[in-house]
Write a protein that holds these residues in place. Sequence first.
Motif, PDB file in Angstrom:
ATOM      1  N   THR A  38      -6.220 -67.654 -49.872  1.00  0.00           N
ATOM      2  CA  THR A  38      -5.114 -68.091 -49.021  1.00  0.00           C
ATOM      3  C   THR A  38      -3.949 -67.116 -49.145  1.00  0.00           C
ATOM      4  N   SER A  39      -3.005 -67.210 -48.216  1.00  0.00           N
ATOM      5  CA  SER A  39      -1.900 -66.248 -48.199  1.00  0.00           C
ATOM      6  C   SER A  39      -0.841 -66.535 -49.261  1.00  0.00           C
ATOM      7  N   ASP A  40      -0.716 -67.801 -49.684  1.00  0.00           N
ATOM      8  CA  ASP A  40       0.298 -68.160 -50.676  1.00  0.00           C
ATOM      9  C   ASP A  40      -0.320 -69.113 -51.705  1.00  0.00           C
ATOM     10  N   PRO A  41      -0.739 -68.579 -52.853  1.00  0.00           N
ATOM     11  CA  PRO A  41      -1.394 -69.391 -53.886  1.00  0.00           C
ATOM     12  C   PRO A  41      -0.523 -70.518 -54.446  1.00  0.00           C
ATOM     13  N   SER A  42       0.792 -70.436 -54.237  1.00  0.00           N
ATOM     14  CA  SER A  42       1.685 -71.466 -54.769  1.00  0.00           C
ATOM     15  C   SER A  42       1.706 -72.719 -53.897  1.00  0.00           C
ATOM     16  N   LYS A  43       1.050 -72.644 -52.736  1.00  0.00           N
ATOM     17  CA  LYS A  43       1.010 -73.785 -51.830  1.00  0.00           C
ATOM     18  C   LYS A  43      -0.427 -74.154 -51.477  1.00  0.00           C
ATOM     19  N   VAL A  44      -0.590 -75.361 -50.953  1.00  0.00           N
ATOM     20  CA  VAL A  44      -1.894 -75.798 -50.455  1.00  0.00           C
ATOM     21  C   VAL A  44      -1.942 -75.435 -48.969  1.00  0.00           C
ATOM     22  N   GLU A  45      -2.846 -74.553 -48.619  1.00  0.00           N
ATOM     23  CA  GLU A  45      -2.919 -74.083 -47.232  1.00  0.00           C
ATOM     24  C   GLU A  45      -3.845 -74.982 -46.410  1.00  0.00           C
ATOM     25  N   VAL A  46      -3.345 -75.406 -45.252  1.00  0.00           N
ATOM     26  CA  VAL A  46      -4.137 -76.196 -44.307  1.00  0.00           C
ATOM     27  C   VAL A  46      -4.181 -75.424 -42.996  1.00  0.00           C
ATOM     28  N   THR A  47      -5.377 -75.130 -42.518  1.00  0.00           N
ATOM     29  CA  THR A  47      -5.547 -74.326 -41.313  1.00  0.00           C
ATOM     30  C   THR A  47      -6.361 -75.092 -40.279  1.00  0.00           C
ATOM     31  N   GLU A  48      -5.814 -75.215 -39.078  1.00  0.00           N
ATOM     32  CA  GLU A  48      -6.569 -75.851 -37.989  1.00  0.00           C
ATOM     33  C   GLU A  48      -7.213 -74.780 -37.118  1.00  0.00           C
ATOM     34  N   ILE A  49      -8.532 -74.817 -37.042  1.00  0.00           N
ATOM     35  CA  ILE A  49      -9.282 -73.925 -36.154  1.00  0.00           C
ATOM     36  C   ILE A  49      -9.387 -74.637 -34.811  1.00  0.00           C
ATOM     37  N   PHE A  50      -8.988 -73.977 -33.738  1.00  0.00           N
ATOM     38  CA  PHE A  50      -8.914 -74.670 -32.452  1.00  0.00           C
ATOM     39  C   PHE A  50      -9.188 -73.739 -31.280  1.00  0.00           C
ATOM     40  N   TRP A  51      -9.264 -74.351 -30.107  1.00  0.00           N
ATOM     41  CA  TRP A  51      -9.331 -73.634 -28.832  1.00  0.00           C
ATOM     42  C   TRP A  51      -8.546 -74.455 -27.820  1.00  0.00           C
ATOM     43  N   TYR A  52      -7.641 -73.806 -27.098  1.00  0.00           N
ATOM     44  CA  TYR A  52      -6.844 -74.528 -26.104  1.00  0.00           C
ATOM     45  C   TYR A  52      -7.721 -75.252 -25.080  1.00  0.00           C
ATOM     46  N   GLY A  53      -8.882 -74.696 -24.782  1.00  0.00           N
ATOM     47  CA  GLY A  53      -9.741 -75.284 -23.766  1.00  0.00           C
ATOM     48  C   GLY A  53     -10.605 -76.429 -24.255  1.00  0.00           C
ATOM     49  N   CYS A  54     -10.558 -76.745 -25.533  1.00  0.00           N
ATOM     50  CA  CYS A  54     -11.406 -77.791 -26.126  1.00  0.00           C
ATOM     51  C   CYS A  54     -10.796 -79.181 -25.903  1.00  0.00           C
ATOM     52  N   PRO A  55     -11.521 -80.092 -25.252  1.00  0.00           N
ATOM     53  CA  PRO A  55     -10.992 -81.448 -25.023  1.00  0.00           C
ATOM     54  C   PRO A  55     -10.762 -82.212 -26.323  1.00  0.00           C
ATOM     55  N   HIS A  56     -11.564 -81.919 -27.337  1.00  0.00           N
ATOM     56  CA  HIS A  56     -11.398 -82.598 -28.627  1.00  0.00           C
ATOM     57  C   HIS A  56     -10.136 -82.090 -29.347  1.00  0.00           C
ATOM     58  N   CYS A  57      -9.857 -80.790 -29.201  1.00  0.00           N
ATOM     59  CA  CYS A  57      -8.615 -80.236 -29.764  1.00  0.00           C
ATOM     60  C   CYS A  57      -7.406 -80.832 -29.038  1.00  0.00           C
ATOM     61  N   TYR A  58      -7.559 -81.021 -27.737  1.00  0.00           N
ATOM     62  CA  TYR A  58      -6.492 -81.623 -26.937  1.00  0.00           C
ATOM     63  C   TYR A  58      -6.204 -83.048 -27.402  1.00  0.00           C
ATOM     64  N   SER A  59      -7.264 -83.832 -27.642  1.00  0.00           N
ATOM     65  CA  SER A  59      -7.065 -85.215 -28.079  1.00  0.00           C
ATOM     66  C   SER A  59      -6.528 -85.284 -29.504  1.00  0.00           C
ATOM     67  N   LEU A  60      -6.823 -84.263 -30.306  1.00  0.00           N
ATOM     68  CA  LEU A  60      -6.323 -84.227 -31.680  1.00  0.00           C
ATOM     69  C   LEU A  60      -4.869 -83.768 -31.752  1.00  0.00           C
ATOM     70  N   GLU A  61      -4.411 -83.050 -30.738  1.00  0.00           N
ATOM     71  CA  GLU A  61      -3.092 -82.419 -30.769  1.00  0.00           C
ATOM     72  C   GLU A  61      -1.949 -83.376 -31.105  1.00  0.00           C
ATOM     73  N   PRO A  62      -1.856 -84.578 -30.503  1.00  0.00           N
ATOM     74  CA  PRO A  62      -0.753 -85.484 -30.873  1.00  0.00           C
ATOM     75  C   PRO A  62      -0.796 -85.882 -32.343  1.00  0.00           C
TER      76      PRO A  62
END
Length: 206
Positions: A38-62
């Motif tokens: 991860t880029s900063d070992p002093s923190k817990v990194e959370v990364t969302e892998i997404f695609w703007y065109g994905c309907p499931h990513c859209y529903s998860l966005e809120p």
Amino acid sequence: MTKLFSAFILSFFVSLSAVAADYSDGNGYTTIKTPVRTSDPSKVEVTEIFWYGCPHCYSLEPITHAWAENTPSDVDFKFLPAVFGRNWLAHAKAFYVADLLGIEDKMRADIFNTIHVEHRNLNSEDALASFFVKYGVSEDEFRKQYNSFAVNSRLSQADAKIRAYGARGVPGLVVNGKYLVTAETANGNANIYKVVDFLIEKERQK
């Protein structure tokens, strides 16, 4: 008072144990075979892998938006656009253009709505150039960034990371480069961030 306090502590740990028992490798998340730095070992990194065109990513966005607004100071939250198909590339490049210009957070919801509510095509450089004009970015500036070394370099880095994570679809949440959470592993979008919160606490304990 002491008995009451002791009962409260016992109840807390029983509840914590129950929560801990809910998720394990293969149930809620999968463990990434080789942890990704991860880029900063002093923190817990959370990364969302997404695609703007994905309907499931859209529903998860809120859900993502509400969760990210209350991100603790020891958590580093990031977005990572995936390119699993030919028409995903334009959206990934658009993300990095917006990110480099410091406007991605302002236009993120608008991009999702334009694609999924208005059903407008944003799969080309021309369509995206026109869209960015709404945010004060000239078409010339957009095209310059869209085809820049900086954007292409970030695309390559993102692709390498996603391969290292072992992700094969979107949306996917990676916690501290060690765990992958998907709608499938978490049993639905609504549970994704419950698993993420569990894994954040798991990493804090280390």
